[in-house]
Design a protein around this motif. Structure first.
Motif, PDB file in Angstrom:
ATOM      1  N   PRO A  62       0.785  -1.245   0.000  1.00 28.45           N
ATOM      2  CA  PRO A  62       0.000   0.000   0.000  1.00 28.45           C
ATOM      3  C   PRO A  62       0.813   1.290   0.000  1.00 28.45           C
ATOM      4  O   PRO A  62       0.222   2.371   0.034  1.00 28.45           O
ATOM      5  CB  PRO A  62      -0.842  -0.116   1.276  1.00 28.45           C
ATOM      6  N   VAL A  63       2.142   1.191  -0.056  1.00 28.74           N
ATOM      7  CA  VAL A  63       2.948   2.400  -0.284  1.00 28.74           C
ATOM      8  C   VAL A  63       3.675   2.315  -1.620  1.00 28.74           C
ATOM      9  O   VAL A  63       4.625   3.048  -1.877  1.00 28.74           O
ATOM     10  CB  VAL A  63       3.940   2.662   0.874  1.00 28.74           C
ATOM     11  N   GLY A  64       3.218   1.413  -2.494  1.00 35.77           N
ATOM     12  CA  GLY A  64       3.724   1.363  -3.856  1.00 35.77           C
ATOM     13  C   GLY A  64       4.975   0.540  -4.064  1.00 35.77           C
ATOM     14  O   GLY A  64       5.544   0.553  -5.156  1.00 35.77           O
ATOM     15  N   ARG A  65       5.414  -0.209  -3.050  1.00 39.05           N
ATOM     16  CA  ARG A  65       6.589  -1.060  -3.228  1.00 39.05           C
ATOM     17  C   ARG A  65       6.176  -2.374  -3.880  1.00 39.05           C
ATOM     18  O   ARG A  65       5.134  -2.945  -3.541  1.00 39.05           O
ATOM     19  CB  ARG A  65       7.262  -1.346  -1.886  1.00 39.05           C
ATOM     20  N   VAL A  66       6.990  -2.869  -4.796  1.00 37.26           N
ATOM     21  CA  VAL A  66       6.754  -4.161  -5.432  1.00 37.26           C
ATOM     22  C   VAL A  66       7.371  -5.240  -4.556  1.00 37.26           C
ATOM     23  O   VAL A  66       8.590  -5.283  -4.368  1.00 37.26           O
ATOM     24  CB  VAL A  66       7.352  -4.188  -6.855  1.00 37.26           C
ATOM     25  N   THR A  67       6.532  -6.124  -4.003  1.00 36.48           N
ATOM     26  CA  THR A  67       7.040  -7.180  -3.127  1.00 36.48           C
ATOM     27  C   THR A  67       7.378  -8.454  -3.890  1.00 36.48           C
ATOM     28  O   THR A  67       7.994  -9.356  -3.328  1.00 36.48           O
ATOM     29  CB  THR A  67       6.010  -7.506  -2.026  1.00 36.48           C
ATOM     30  N   GLY A  68       6.965  -8.528  -5.126  1.00 33.12           N
ATOM     31  CA  GLY A  68       7.301  -9.659  -5.978  1.00 33.12           C
ATOM     32  C   GLY A  68       6.765  -9.411  -7.371  1.00 33.12           C
ATOM     33  O   GLY A  68       5.719  -8.770  -7.537  1.00 33.12           O
ATOM     34  N   ALA A  69       7.486  -9.891  -8.390  1.00 34.04           N
ATOM     35  CA  ALA A  69       7.069  -9.644  -9.775  1.00 34.04           C
ATOM     36  C   ALA A  69       7.587 -10.742 -10.680  1.00 34.04           C
ATOM     37  O   ALA A  69       8.591 -11.405 -10.372  1.00 34.04           O
ATOM     38  CB  ALA A  69       7.577  -8.286 -10.253  1.00 34.04           C
ATOM     39  N   LEU A  70       6.883 -10.939 -11.791  1.00 36.40           N
ATOM     40  CA  LEU A  70       7.323 -11.832 -12.859  1.00 36.40           C
ATOM     41  C   LEU A  70       7.841 -10.978 -14.005  1.00 36.40           C
ATOM     42  O   LEU A  70       7.187 -10.017 -14.417  1.00 36.40           O
ATOM     43  CB  LEU A  70       6.164 -12.713 -13.334  1.00 36.40           C
ATOM     44  N   ALA A  71       8.996 -11.317 -14.514  1.00 35.23           N
ATOM     45  CA  ALA A  71       9.648 -10.494 -15.531  1.00 35.23           C
ATOM     46  C   ALA A  71       8.829 -10.423 -16.805  1.00 35.23           C
ATOM     47  O   ALA A  71       8.086 -11.355 -17.158  1.00 35.23           O
ATOM     48  CB  ALA A  71      11.041 -11.042 -15.833  1.00 35.23           C
ATOM     49  N   LEU A  72       8.977  -9.335 -17.502  1.00 37.74           N
ATOM     50  CA  LEU A  72       8.306  -9.116 -18.772  1.00 37.74           C
ATOM     51  C   LEU A  72       8.760 -10.153 -19.798  1.00 37.74           C
ATOM     52  O   LEU A  72       9.941 -10.458 -19.926  1.00 37.74           O
ATOM     53  CB  LEU A  72       8.643  -7.709 -19.265  1.00 37.74           C
ATOM     54  N   GLY A  73       7.781 -10.728 -20.512  1.00 35.73           N
ATOM     55  CA  GLY A  73       8.087 -11.682 -21.566  1.00 35.73           C
ATOM     56  C   GLY A  73       8.447 -13.069 -21.085  1.00 35.73           C
ATOM     57  O   GLY A  73       9.076 -13.830 -21.818  1.00 35.73           O
ATOM     58  N   THR A  74       8.030 -13.430 -19.861  1.00 33.58           N
ATOM     59  CA  THR A  74       8.292 -14.771 -19.344  1.00 33.58           C
ATOM     60  C   THR A  74       6.984 -15.393 -18.872  1.00 33.58           C
ATOM     61  O   THR A  74       6.035 -14.687 -18.528  1.00 33.58           O
ATOM     62  CB  THR A  74       9.276 -14.747 -18.162  1.00 33.58           C
ATOM     63  N   ALA A  75       6.943 -16.706 -18.862  1.00 28.35           N
ATOM     64  CA  ALA A  75       5.799 -17.438 -18.323  1.00 28.35           C
ATOM     65  C   ALA A  75       6.138 -17.891 -16.914  1.00 28.35           C
ATOM     66  O   ALA A  75       7.278 -18.257 -16.624  1.00 28.35           O
ATOM     67  CB  ALA A  75       5.472 -18.646 -19.200  1.00 28.35           C
ATOM     68  N   GLY A  76       5.136 -17.867 -16.032  1.00 26.38           N
ATOM     69  CA  GLY A  76       5.396 -18.306 -14.670  1.00 26.38           C
ATOM     70  C   GLY A  76       4.219 -18.054 -13.765  1.00 26.38           C
ATOM     71  O   GLY A  76       3.181 -17.513 -14.176  1.00 26.38           O
ATOM     72  N   ALA A  77       4.367 -18.481 -12.515  1.00 24.59           N
ATOM     73  CA  ALA A  77       3.374 -18.246 -11.473  1.00 24.59           C
ATOM     74  C   ALA A  77       4.081 -17.621 -10.279  1.00 24.59           C
ATOM     75  O   ALA A  77       5.197 -18.027  -9.925  1.00 24.59           O
ATOM     76  CB  ALA A  77       2.685 -19.538 -11.065  1.00 24.59           C
TER      77      ALA A  77
END
Length: 521
Positions: A463-478
């Motif tokens: 809720p303060v705009g920090r990314v706590t986890g992400a999947l990279a652009l152009g990749t498949a995953g969960a």
């Protein structure tokens, strides 16, 4: 206005755009804004008293300076706008350059109005004109966000998304942060202006103001709760990475379908919590919602009994909707949300009956025809899964600050959910800027935001705009991540732009009074 100043104004605008992703250079935005103010003063020097240049030629020069700056700014910021036309290049590729030029030139008209209004209010060059521009350009940007359905992509304040200054939006909103940026640039311009008095004072003041704003944002960010909480429920984001030019090919449909199912049924990491919810991206079903119960059951089986949120197309009577739906145990279709703010020229073609008669339906539609907007914002109740209430947004809707607020008359959501198909935006600037805007919405409202994107960037945002986890652009995953707890409602969530508009009205009243005195009226 000579050619060289015109080109310099375009270059200054282009440099301003470097604050946005993927470049991420907000200092360039600040410096280029200061340069744009110096160019404005050079184009319309002005003077106190009766000699002030608020004639039509002077205002035209001011407007053209603003338009040239806006042209450079929007051309660089929105260069990804050509990507949708390249998906089917044989049919639509010829439109790409026209789309960029017309979009950048059209949006730059708002800046032209803002620059001309600043010169009209403050005929004399100097810091006060920069302060006037902070008001007039902010009001122009607010109009850009609502006129002709609105397009608030690339707001000036969003260049600070990767810095603690982002936290100011919780108090003054994105337009307020943009006004603050212009004020800092005006102060910097006063420090750089050749021959200006007290240049050292202006330089010291600019540095002190920037340091104070940065410190306040840093303190607010550090005071926020920790980003990970083992007691919080986990959400799984599925990113199938279906390239747009392949997504609807008959031989590729089963590939992407089975990939999404495999990612859904994949076991959690050893010792990790089992997801309480699975989220698929926008239009992730290859069939119309409700027409293939066996496939819905396959989704439910892959999820092992937890609810799955999917993006789908559906017919509501004769109307085609871009929808989000909750699929429960056994494939039962639960709550449904229909996107209500559609993309002009993408999901529908403006012009109503005339456009339909001409067969104009939008780039993102297929043989089924153009989409019809849904009835409006609503909440998805996921209390049974321990996830409270979510505010759903589909793709483009997240760029509008007003759409991230609680629906009128309804309770506050516990989190925001965005599903999107950023495959349309290419693999460079567009998806990264879209993610940045989602982060701004989370910060403004003090709510976590969950983002599932077809080709990326899927992310969990606190809720303060920090990314706590992400999947990279152009990749498949969960991606399995705990849903952060919401913060109390922010001042911006409570009152919106009302204080900003009140402050702008007071400043405008003061500038008008000063103008009348300066002109001897």
């Amino acid at each position: 206005m000579r050619v060289a100043p015109r080109l310099l104004a375009v270059a200054a605008g282009a440099a301003m755009a470097l604050g946005h992703a993927p470049f991420g250079l907000p200092a360039a935005t600040l410096a280029a804004l200061a340069a744009a103010l110096l160019l404005l003063d050079r184009a319309v020097p002005g003077a106190e008293g009766a000699g002030a240049d608020t004639t039509c030629p002077g205002l035209r020069r001011a407007a053209f300076t603003g338009w040239a700056c806006g042209l450079g700014y929007f051309a660089v910021t929105l260069h990804w706008i050509v990507e949708p036309f390249l998906v089917d290049i044989a049919r639509h590729g010829w439109m790409a350059p026209f789309a960029l030029v017309l979009m950048a030139g059209g949006l730059a008209l708002f800046w032209a109005a803002g620059f001309a209004a600043a010169v009209w209010l403050v005929p004399a060059s100097g810091w006060r004109r920069g302060a006037a521009l902070a008001v007039t350009l902010t009001l122009a940007e607010m109009l850009r966000a609502v006129l002709f359905t609105g397009f608030p992509w690339g707001l000036i304040g969003s260049v600070w998304v990767d810095t603690p200054l982002r936290l100011w939006t919780a108090w003054i909103g994105p337009h307020g942060l943009g006004a603050l940026t212009v004020l800092l640039a005006a102060s910097l311009g006063a420090a750089l202006r050749p021959g200006a008095p007290r240049r050292g004072v202006w330089a010291a003041g600019t540095g002190a103001a920037f340091a104070a704003a940065l410190l306040a944002g840093t303190v607010a960010q550090r005071a926020a709760p920790t980003v990970q909480d083992a007691a919080r429920p986990v959400i799984r984001l599925v990113q199938p990475n279906a390239a747009q030019h392949l997504k609807w090919r008959r031989d590729m449909i089963p590939v992407f379908w089975n990939r999404a199912l495999d990612l859904t049924r994949a076991p959690a990491a050893p010792g990790a919590q089992t997801p309480a919810l699975v989220v698929w991206p926008e239009v992730s079903l290859y069939y119309l919602l409700g027409t293939a119960p066996e496939q819905d059951a396959a989704i439910a089986a892959a999820a092992g009994g937890v609810p799955v949120i999917v993006g789908a197309q559906r017919f509501d009577g004769p109307d085609l909707r871009n929808a989000l739906a909750v699929i429960g145990p056994g494939g039962r279709i639960g709550q449904v949300y229909d996107k209500f703010h559609l993309v002009p020229f993408g999901e529908y073609f403006p012009g109503g009956a005339l456009a339909a008669w001409l067969g104009l339906e939008g780039l993102a539609t297929d043989y089924l025809g153009g989409f019809t907007p849904g009835p409006g914002p609503t909440l998805i109740d996921l209390t049974a899964a321990g996830l409270g209430r979510a505010l759903p947004l589909i793709c483009y809707e997240v760029i509008f600050p007003r759409h991230a607020a609680a629906p009128p008359g309804g309770p506050r959501p516990d989190w925001i959910l965005q599903i999107t198909n950023d495959a349309w935006f290419g693999r460079f600037a567009g998806p990264q800027q879209h993610l940045a805007q989602a982060r701004m919405r989370a910060t403004e409202q003090g709510l976590p935001l969950v983002r599932a994107a077809n080709t990326g960037i899927s992310a969990m945002i606190d809720p303060v705009g920090r990314v706590t986890g992400a999947l990279a652009l152009g990749t498949a995953g969960a991606l399995d991540r705990a849903l952060p707890a919401p913060l109390p409602p922010t001042p911006f969530a409570l009152v919106g732009n009302v204080p900003l508009l009140a402050a702008a009205a007071l400043v405008l009243a003061g500038l008008l009074r000063a103008r009348r005195r300066a002109l001897g009226s």
